[in-house]
Design a protein around this motif. Sequence first.
Motif, PDB file in Angstrom:
ATOM      1  N   PRO A  86       4.800  -5.378  -2.544  1.00 31.71           N
ATOM      2  CA  PRO A  86       3.710  -6.160  -3.142  1.00 31.71           C
ATOM      3  C   PRO A  86       2.398  -6.056  -2.367  1.00 31.71           C
ATOM      4  N   ASN A  87       2.483  -6.024  -1.048  1.00 37.40           N
ATOM      5  CA  ASN A  87       1.256  -5.914  -0.250  1.00 37.40           C
ATOM      6  C   ASN A  87       0.575  -4.575  -0.471  1.00 37.40           C
ATOM      7  N   LEU A  88       1.387  -3.517  -0.571  1.00 34.45           N
ATOM      8  CA  LEU A  88       0.830  -2.197  -0.840  1.00 34.45           C
ATOM      9  C   LEU A  88       0.183  -2.162  -2.213  1.00 34.45           C
ATOM     10  N   LEU A  89       0.871  -2.750  -3.195  1.00 32.44           N
ATOM     11  CA  LEU A  89       0.309  -2.794  -4.539  1.00 32.44           C
ATOM     12  C   LEU A  89      -1.009  -3.562  -4.567  1.00 32.44           C
ATOM     13  N   ALA A  90      -1.075  -4.674  -3.840  1.00 33.51           N
ATOM     14  CA  ALA A  90      -2.293  -5.475  -3.805  1.00 33.51           C
ATOM     15  C   ALA A  90      -3.441  -4.682  -3.187  1.00 33.51           C
ATOM     16  N   ASN A  91      -3.145  -3.948  -2.113  1.00 33.13           N
ATOM     17  CA  ASN A  91      -4.193  -3.155  -1.463  1.00 33.13           C
ATOM     18  C   ASN A  91      -4.680  -2.021  -2.357  1.00 33.13           C
ATOM     19  N   VAL A  92      -3.738  -1.345  -3.009  1.00 34.14           N
ATOM     20  CA  VAL A  92      -4.112  -0.236  -3.897  1.00 34.14           C
ATOM     21  C   VAL A  92      -4.905  -0.765  -5.091  1.00 34.14           C
ATOM     22  N   ALA A  93      -4.442  -1.890  -5.666  1.00 35.84           N
ATOM     23  CA  ALA A  93      -5.145  -2.471  -6.805  1.00 35.84           C
ATOM     24  C   ALA A  93      -6.552  -2.906  -6.419  1.00 35.84           C
ATOM     25  N   THR A  94      -6.707  -3.443  -5.220  1.00 36.45           N
ATOM     26  CA  THR A  94      -8.037  -3.850  -4.747  1.00 36.45           C
ATOM     27  C   THR A  94      -8.960  -2.654  -4.620  1.00 36.45           C
TER      28      THR A  94
END
Length: 317
Positions: A106-114
């Motif tokens: 989830p943290n990786l997804l949040a960073n990529v989405a940002t």
Amino acid sequence: MRREYASVAAMAAILVASQAVAIALSPLFQGSGFQAFPNPSDVTNTVIYVILILVFTAVILGLVRYRRQNLAKYVIMASIFVTLAFVLLLPLYYGLYYATGGNADPNLLANVATLLSFALAAVLVYVLVKFPEWYVVDTVGFVTAAGVTAILGISFGLLPAILLLIALAVYDAWAVYRTKHMITLADELTSQRLPILLVIPKRAGYSFREQKSLKAQVEAGEEREAMFIGLGDLIIPGIMSVSAFTFLTAPGRFLLGLEPNAFVALGTVIGSLVGFFFLMRFVLRGNPQAGLPLLNGGALLGFLLTNLLAYGYLNLA
């Protein structure tokens, strides 16, 4: 006349679509804590938001008055960039989440989405600056309107939303008919090709980049080659529909196969659409009109009537 009817129909479709998308997005934004205010039921939220609108308008008008239009353009472009980045963040996050089957960190997804949201916002603003044609302006404007409507709708409880619509309807009428500063502001910023208005051409081949001064056309009595609607005219009545969908949680009647909150939200959208068609009767005469008195009035009337039908009393809890 037919081309005007086609433009009116297109504008009506955009009004309904922006609210429908906002309602669909609102659970995502609410679930992620994207409210603009920590306590949506606090009526002081309305006062704060109206003051912010007045201050921002005063700043832009001051820049225009002292011939700092380019600075005003940069301020608005920066605001659009930040708004687009936040509006796109959650849809991109959930898009990545489902694309990866929900197995990614989830943290990786949040960073990529940002990163993607800010990159996409930068691309949209760049295209807007370099090629400000009407369909580019409308695309950016629609995305902005739908996202902002969703965020503001979950930020204002029912009573604060009602007070906001009333306050901004009064302000819009005052700004258009009394001081006329809203006409000046729209004219100046339209000349900068900014997405503060949605542009609906009346004829094929119309170019927004060649659009003359709106104010000059009105004063000369010329027929305009496109119809315009402000982003605020999409966003503000939509706040009421999203607020109804979000905050009407009490049990009530199921009507048209819809839960009570969805039925009232639909009634609010239809009410704003009825107000829109009344507004168009005046707009087609060729003079600038304050949109919010009729749009907000229709939305509030639709909310009140369907609220009474769904609950048997006026439910503002």
